[in-house]
Design a protein around this motif. Structure first.
Motif, PDB file in Angstrom:
ATOM      1  N   HIS A  41      47.058  69.967 102.141  1.00 44.20           N
ATOM      2  CA  HIS A  41      46.871  71.184 101.355  1.00 44.20           C
ATOM      3  C   HIS A  41      46.719  72.384 102.280  1.00 44.20           C
ATOM      4  N   THR A  42      46.836  73.548 101.680  1.00 43.69           N
ATOM      5  CA  THR A  42      46.699  74.806 102.422  1.00 43.69           C
ATOM      6  C   THR A  42      45.400  74.855 103.225  1.00 43.69           C
ATOM      7  N   HIS A  43      44.292  74.453 102.600  1.00 45.17           N
ATOM      8  CA  HIS A  43      42.989  74.609 103.236  1.00 45.17           C
ATOM      9  C   HIS A  43      42.917  73.855 104.573  1.00 45.17           C
ATOM     10  N   PHE A 102      31.621  66.641  91.979  1.00 46.53           N
ATOM     11  CA  PHE A 102      32.944  67.269  92.088  1.00 46.53           C
ATOM     12  C   PHE A 102      32.992  68.694  91.526  1.00 46.53           C
ATOM     13  N   SER A 104      38.517  69.804  90.561  1.00 49.11           N
ATOM     14  CA  SER A 104      37.582  68.695  90.780  1.00 49.11           C
ATOM     15  C   SER A 104      37.539  68.380  92.274  1.00 49.11           C
ATOM     16  N   GLY A 139      41.459  81.721  97.938  1.00 49.06           N
ATOM     17  CA  GLY A 139      42.898  81.628  98.184  1.00 49.06           C
ATOM     18  C   GLY A 139      43.591  80.798  97.131  1.00 49.06           C
ATOM     19  N   MET A 140      44.865  80.612  97.337  1.00 46.87           N
ATOM     20  CA  MET A 140      45.713  79.810  96.448  1.00 46.87           C
ATOM     21  C   MET A 140      46.846  79.234  97.274  1.00 46.87           C
ATOM     22  N   THR A 141      47.412  78.151  96.820  1.00 52.00           N
ATOM     23  CA  THR A 141      48.569  77.596  97.520  1.00 52.00           C
ATOM     24  C   THR A 141      49.672  78.660  97.632  1.00 52.00           C
ATOM     25  N   SER A 192      38.377  76.939  97.931  1.00 52.08           N
ATOM     26  CA  SER A 192      39.180  76.064  97.069  1.00 52.08           C
ATOM     27  C   SER A 192      38.594  75.897  95.679  1.00 52.08           C
ATOM     28  N   ARG A 209      27.198  67.555  99.117  1.00 53.55           N
ATOM     29  CA  ARG A 209      26.949  66.219  99.681  1.00 53.55           C
ATOM     30  C   ARG A 209      26.103  66.317 100.947  1.00 53.55           C
ATOM     31  N   ARG A 255      35.404  82.227 100.835  1.00 50.87           N
ATOM     32  CA  ARG A 255      36.675  82.973 100.747  1.00 50.87           C
ATOM     33  C   ARG A 255      37.472  82.442  99.571  1.00 50.87           C
ATOM     34  N   THR A 313      32.078  70.566  97.361  1.00 55.55           N
ATOM     35  CA  THR A 313      31.548  69.194  97.358  1.00 55.55           C
ATOM     36  C   THR A 313      31.038  68.797  98.749  1.00 55.55           C
ATOM     37  N   GLY A 354      37.662  70.278  94.674  1.00 55.00           N
ATOM     38  CA  GLY A 354      38.620  71.119  95.398  1.00 55.00           C
ATOM     39  C   GLY A 354      40.069  70.783  95.086  1.00 55.00           C
ATOM     40  N   LEU A 355      40.299  69.817  94.206  1.00 60.97           N
ATOM     41  CA  LEU A 355      41.680  69.463  93.842  1.00 60.97           C
ATOM     42  C   LEU A 355      42.009  70.011  92.456  1.00 60.97           C
ATOM     43  N   PRO A 398      41.635  67.004 103.978  1.00 65.04           N
ATOM     44  CA  PRO A 398      42.978  66.430 104.088  1.00 65.04           C
ATOM     45  C   PRO A 398      43.950  67.461 104.667  1.00 65.04           C
TER      46      PRO A 398
END
Ligand code: MCA
Ligand code: AMP
Length: 504
Positions: A207-209, A437, A404, A301-303, A277, A255, A299, A251, A406-407, A204
């Motif tokens: 988000h940062t990613h 997840f 979950s 990271g964080m928001t 994430s 998958r 890697r 995920t 990556g969220l 999506p």
């Protein structure tokens, strides 16, 4: 005139017919067309009365136009506030009111609900749908394809991204031009992105990613992206031979591994697979290498910080670790109690400092100062250890966070909701292993005196309050929650008791 993000990411492509986006249906969008559209949208934002520094709250399906809206915000000096499309109206009201957004852009199907929220705070609304239709592009199509880019300094805000908090209230992480650009420059260099790269983009872009890591790097490198609306295994397998790299949450990798078509031949054209994430299991890393011959580069990271560390591009990518600090990023491990740095090899809280680290939480100076040390290090809340070779391993989270697919999900928000429901005494929300997840949400609740909770009614009610990905996948009713001698709920005991809920 300067606007660091525009100058580095966008200006070099003005008027160039090189391909920027490959649509899944085979169509392409050139850099020049993308920038023309961004200029038209920037004119639309101006026309709507937005001033530099104003916030535009955006909850729209992924599309090239949505990405052009981000570019337009950069051009117009507007603070971009992307929002998860899964958020409910109730959740959105908070983000829109807290940020003081001047304009809200949403999917045409949610225009009515958004209008109500926007009216409450004096914001205006526009719409942008999956295929670019809606009032935003209707207006943009009447605007000139050139724009007087607004001057910005490196400490001016470029984006506001909300992250959930341990208190249950989401906090807006303020990201400056410098925060975003410094990170994109480092990552492009470290991961060796160039004009020949084609990124398979299925994340999506709220988000940062998927937005900053993926799109900023691609723009900086002059490469292109195969832009999928979301994760779709068949499409990804079909399109992978045309790509050179992919970024995903764990995920994505589990998958893909579930499909026999993933093999060396399919991934022959790829040069790099990146994961982040959430923790990538060493087992997934190994299986992926066995099947494809590629070692995933993990890697961390964080928001609030963009990316902090990365496994090396050339060098040993160690499963279970998140690699070394990126250039210009300092990472230290400290004692959680007093913040004193610990010797290499000890486990403690991960703290980071550098141009990548955000400017603070929107309108929350106290919260901001609580999470920074006096010497400028940001306390991530993650627990980690740096080994003798300098590799960082994330060993857990000091904060009560569930990740979950990556969220991020903060239990407190769900517990607050559950505690308010008829018949519920108290609740504890935990994350337990989930095959797809990584972690799945589960709730353990007690009955209120002389009452019994109706779990079906609770699950029905939650749909209007909290985004679907936050809903407990299982609720169990118990007599009492386990507590320690201090009276604190022992979530570790619950996590152990229910560890097989989604995998057994
Ligand atoms: C969808 N659902 C979820 C999730 N996603 N439930 C829990 N966790 C999730 N992540 C719900 C759906 O609403 C649906 O509900 C059901 O689960 C099955 O959905 P499915 O179709 O299987 O899901 P999907 O659409 O394929 O999405 C799964 C996904 C997606 C591909 C893993 O969640 C995703 O793209 N995650 C990436 C998130 C991300 O970009 N994170 C980066 C954050 P129902 O039961 O009603 O059907 S940035 C960050 O963390 C930092 C900075 C960093 O380091 O990167
Ligand atoms: P967010 O607040 O959504 O930006 O998520 C940031 C959190 O995701 C971090 O604080 C970590 O807990 C987690 N995270 C990100 N990347 C990794 C990784 N590679 N391994 C383990 N945890 C990660």
């Amino acid at each position: 005139m300067t606007n660091p993000l525009f100058d580095a990411l966008l200006a070099p492509h003005l008027g160039h017919d090189t391909v920027f986006i490959h649509q899944p249906d085979g169509g392409v969008v050139s850099h020049a067309d993308f920038l023309d559209n961004a200029a038209r949208i920037a004119n639309t934002l101006n026309h709507a009365g937005l001033q530099p520094g104003d916030r535009v709250a955006v909850q729209v399906p992924k599309s090239v136009e949505a990405l052009a809206l981000y570019a337009a915000s950069v051009m117009a000096g507007i603070v971009f506030l992307p929002l998860n499309t899964a958020y409910t109206t109730e959740e959105l009201s908070y983000f829109i009111a807290d940020s003081g957004a001047a304009l809200v852009i949403g999917d045409p199907s949610s225009a009515e609900a958004l209008q109500g929220i926007a009216d409450n705070v004096g914001a205006s609304i526009m719409t942008l749908g999956a295929n670019g239709h809606g009032t935003l592009m209707d207006s943009a199509s009447t605007m000139p394809a050139s724009f007087n880019v607004v001057e910005r300094g490196e400490d001016d805000l470029a984006a506001l991204l909300y992250t959930s908090g341990t208190t249950g209230r989401s906090k807006g992480a303020m990201l400056s031009q410098k925060n975003l650009l410094s990170n994109a420059l480092s990552l492009k260099q470290e991961w060796q992105y160039g004009p020949d790269d084609v990124l398979l983009h299925a994340l999506p872009i709220y988000h940062t990613h998927g937005l900053f890591v993926a799109c900023n790097i691609t723009l900086l490198a002059g490469g292109s992206m195969i832009f999928l609306p979301g994760f779709d295994r068949d499409r990804m397998i079909e399109l992978m031979p045309k790509a050179t790299s992919m970024m995903g949450v764990p995920t994505f990798y589990t998958r893909l591994l579930d499909d026999d078509r993933l093999n060396r031949d399919l991934t022959r054209h790829m040069r790099l697979f990146i994961s982040g994430s959430a923790p990538l299991l060493a087992e997934t890393h190994e299986q992926f290498e066995h099947r494809t011959g590629h070692r995933i580069l993990e890697r961390y990271g964080m928001t609030e910080t963009n990316m902090n560390t990365s496994n090396p591009y050339a060098g040993d990518r160690r499963a279970g670790t998140v690699g070394f600090p990126l250039p210009g990023v300092e990472v230290r491990i400290t004692n959680p109690e007093d913040g004193t740095p610990l010797p290499q090899g000890d486990t403690g809280v991960v703290e980071v400092r550098g141009d990548n680290v955000f400017m603070g939480y929107w309108n929350m100076p106290e919260k901001t100062s609580e999470e920074f040390r006096a010497d400028g290090f940001f306390i991530t809340g993650d627990l980690g250890r740096i080994d003798d070779d300098g590799y960082l391993t994330i060993l857990g989270r000091g904060k009560d966070l569930i990740i979950s697919g990556g969220l991020n999900i903060y239990p407190k928000e769900i517990e607050d909701f559950l505690n308010d429901q008829p018949g519920v005494g108290e609740s504890a929300v935990i994350g337990v292993p989930h095959a797809d997840f990584g972690e799945g949400v589960m709730a353990v609740i007690t009955s209120a005196p002389d009452a019994a909770p109706d779990t079906d009614a609770i699950m029905e009610k939650i749909t209007t309050s909290l985004a679907r990905f936050k809903h407990p996948r299982r609720i169990v009713v118990v007599d009492a929650l386990p507590r320690n001698t201090m009276g604190k709920v022992q979530k570790n005991v619950l996590r152990e008791t229910y560890k097989d809920s989604f995998t057994g």
